[in-house]
Motif scaffolding. Structure first.
Motif, mmCIF file in Angstrom:
data_model
loop_
_atom_site.group_PDB
_atom_site.id
_atom_site.type_symbol
_atom_site.label_atom_id
_atom_site.label_comp_id
_atom_site.label_asym_id
_atom_site.label_seq_id
_atom_site.Cartn_x
_atom_site.Cartn_y
_atom_site.Cartn_z
ATOM 1 N N GLY A 95 -4.773 -0.172 -7.841
ATOM 2 C CA GLY A 95 -4.988 -0.186 -9.272
ATOM 3 C C GLY A 95 -5.860 0.968 -9.717
ATOM 4 O O GLY A 95 -6.587 1.565 -8.937
ATOM 5 N N ASN A 96 -5.823 1.249 -11.029
ATOM 6 C CA ASN A 96 -6.561 2.413 -11.506
ATOM 7 C C ASN A 96 -8.059 2.197 -11.564
ATOM 8 O O ASN A 96 -8.814 3.112 -11.805
ATOM 9 C CB ASN A 96 -6.049 2.834 -12.900
ATOM 10 C CG ASN A 96 -6.102 1.685 -13.888
ATOM 11 O OD1 ASN A 96 -6.722 0.670 -13.621
ATOM 12 N ND2 ASN A 96 -5.458 1.843 -15.016
ATOM 13 N N ASN A 97 -8.509 0.988 -11.340
ATOM 14 C CA ASN A 97 -9.946 0.739 -11.316
ATOM 15 C C ASN A 97 -10.432 0.428 -9.915
ATOM 16 O O ASN A 97 -11.516 -0.098 -9.740
ATOM 17 C CB ASN A 97 -10.306 -0.391 -12.280
ATOM 18 C CG ASN A 97 -9.542 -1.657 -11.978
ATOM 19 O OD1 ASN A 97 -8.813 -1.724 -10.992
ATOM 20 N ND2 ASN A 97 -9.687 -2.653 -12.808
ATOM 21 N N SER B 282 4.139 -8.825 -12.426
ATOM 22 C CA SER B 282 3.222 -8.011 -13.210
ATOM 23 C C SER B 282 3.996 -6.989 -14.021
ATOM 24 O O SER B 282 5.142 -6.669 -13.694
ATOM 25 C CB SER B 282 2.248 -7.292 -12.269
ATOM 26 O OG SER B 282 1.418 -6.407 -12.997
ATOM 27 N N SER B 283 3.391 -6.473 -15.062
ATOM 28 C CA SER B 283 3.988 -5.376 -15.809
ATOM 29 C C SER B 283 3.490 -4.034 -15.274
ATOM 30 O O SER B 283 3.934 -2.976 -15.718
ATOM 31 C CB SER B 283 3.648 -5.494 -17.299
ATOM 32 O OG SER B 283 2.242 -5.515 -17.475
ATOM 33 N N SER B 284 2.568 -4.097 -14.308
ATOM 34 C CA SER B 284 1.987 -2.888 -13.730
ATOM 35 C C SER B 284 2.618 -2.591 -12.379
ATOM 36 O O SER B 284 3.093 -3.493 -11.686
ATOM 37 C CB SER B 284 0.477 -3.055 -13.547
ATOM 38 O OG SER B 284 -0.154 -3.341 -14.764
ATOM 39 N N VAL B 285 2.568 -1.348 -11.996
ATOM 40 C CA VAL B 285 3.064 -0.917 -10.690
ATOM 41 C C VAL B 285 1.902 -0.924 -9.701
ATOM 42 O O VAL B 285 0.799 -0.467 -10.016
ATOM 43 C CB VAL B 285 3.665 0.503 -10.767
ATOM 44 C CG1 VAL B 285 4.085 0.993 -9.381
ATOM 45 C CG2 VAL B 285 4.848 0.522 -11.727
ATOM 46 N N PHE B 286 2.151 -1.443 -8.519
ATOM 47 C CA PHE B 286 1.128 -1.466 -7.476
ATOM 48 C C PHE B 286 1.599 -0.637 -6.278
ATOM 49 O O PHE B 286 2.782 -0.581 -5.970
ATOM 50 C CB PHE B 286 0.839 -2.894 -7.033
ATOM 51 C CG PHE B 286 0.170 -3.723 -8.097
ATOM 52 C CD1 PHE B 286 0.906 -4.599 -8.876
ATOM 53 C CD2 PHE B 286 -1.186 -3.612 -8.320
ATOM 54 C CE1 PHE B 286 0.299 -5.360 -9.860
ATOM 55 C CE2 PHE B 286 -1.803 -4.365 -9.302
ATOM 56 C CZ PHE B 286 -1.054 -5.236 -10.084
ATOM 57 N N LYS C 11 6.585 -3.930 -8.994
ATOM 58 C CA LYS C 11 5.833 -4.677 -9.999
ATOM 59 C C LYS C 11 5.806 -6.169 -9.693
ATOM 60 O O LYS C 11 5.066 -6.919 -10.338
ATOM 61 C CB LYS C 11 6.475 -4.503 -11.380
ATOM 62 C CG LYS C 11 6.400 -3.099 -11.936
ATOM 63 C CD LYS C 11 7.029 -3.073 -13.313
ATOM 64 C CE LYS C 11 6.958 -1.686 -13.920
ATOM 65 N NZ LYS C 11 7.554 -1.684 -15.284
ATOM 66 N N THR D 278 -4.965 -3.821 -19.209
ATOM 67 C CA THR D 278 -5.528 -4.652 -18.136
ATOM 68 C C THR D 278 -4.410 -5.085 -17.194
ATOM 69 O O THR D 278 -3.372 -5.549 -17.626
ATOM 70 C CB THR D 278 -6.193 -5.908 -18.712
ATOM 71 O OG1 THR D 278 -7.165 -5.526 -19.656
ATOM 72 C CG2 THR D 278 -6.814 -6.736 -17.612
ATOM 73 N N GLN D 279 -4.642 -4.890 -15.910
ATOM 74 C CA GLN D 279 -3.628 -5.286 -14.949
ATOM 75 C C GLN D 279 -3.757 -6.772 -14.650
ATOM 76 O O GLN D 279 -4.840 -7.279 -14.406
ATOM 77 C CB GLN D 279 -3.819 -4.487 -13.660
ATOM 78 C CG GLN D 279 -3.501 -3.020 -13.825
ATOM 79 C CD GLN D 279 -3.728 -2.277 -12.534
ATOM 80 O OE1 GLN D 279 -4.850 -2.210 -12.059
ATOM 81 N NE2 GLN D 279 -2.687 -1.715 -11.974
#
Lengths: 111, 118
Positions: A94-96, A25-29, A70, A1-2
């Protein structure tokens, strides 16, 4: 989950002070946006950053996108009462397919 | 001219009632949204439509039903209102769809509809 975490959650300062707000965040945007929401209004876009390491300036506001895309920061120089509001960061790509929103930093600048 | 306008701005109603919030955008955008902002100021997407097609439908009770008669309008109908539905509901629009090729797709928000369920 982002997820996007913003800090601090609340900030109350005197007019003329400098401040920095963080969005992590721990996610890349692929893009990172900053919005400001004034009381009784909807959020309004301040800036969009899309390149790692990118720095954008908007008068006394300086926005930076982290090298790894991130995280981001917002620095305000010589804060004024008109800067009071809720600052929201939002990560795109994001992937969603949704824009991921941070929880916001509520800033109060006292005269 | 207001870019994204929503009505009513304030709504106080009793539990169990059904209410609607209307939204219109004059920006020529293809995508519209409904967001909910709770008392802690967290902004959560509820629905997104692109050219009248539902493209995002978050985990929202089915008492909430969006309707998009054309791409400039996105209304929100809420059945059997509950206390927990009290929040600010924002309508918004953008030129591109979420995750589209346009990087940094700007979201334009309305002024919000303050819903209080008593």
């Amino acid at each position: 989950t982002q997820l996007l975490e913003q800090s601090p959650q609340f900030l109350s300062i005197q007019e003329g002070e400098n401040l920095t707000v963080y969005c992590n965040s721990s996610s890349v945007f692929s893009s990172l946006q900053w919005y400001r929401q004034e009381p009784g209004e909807g959020p309004v876009l301040l800036v969009t950053v899309v390149t790692g390491g990118e720095v954008k300036k908007l008068k006394r506001l300086t926005f930076q996108f982290g090298d790894a895309r991130k995280d981001s920061s917002l620095h305000i120089t010589a804060a004024q009462p008109g800067d009071t509001g809720l600052y929201l960061c939002a990560g795109g790509g994001g992937n969603n397919r949704k824009l991921i929103w941070g929880l916001g930093t509520s800033l109060a600048v006292n005269p | 001219d207001t870019a994204v306008s929503q009505t009513p701005k304030y709504l106080v109603t009793q539990m169990g009632n059904d209410k609607s919030i209307k939204c219109e955008q004059n920006l020529g955008h293809d995508t519209m949204y409904w967001y909910k902002q709770d008392s802690k100021k967290f902004l959560k997407i509820m629905f997104s439509y692109n050219n009248k097609e539902l493209i995002i439908n978050e985990t929202v009770p089915n008492r909430f039903s969006p309707k998009s008669p054309d791409k400039a309008h996105l209304n929100l109908h809420i059945n059997s209102l509950e206390l927990g539905d009290s929040a600010v509901y924002f309508c918004a629009s953008s030129q591109d769809r979420p995750g589209g090729r346009m990087t940094g797709n700007t979201i334009y928000f309305g002024e919000g509809s303050w819903l209080t369920v008593v």
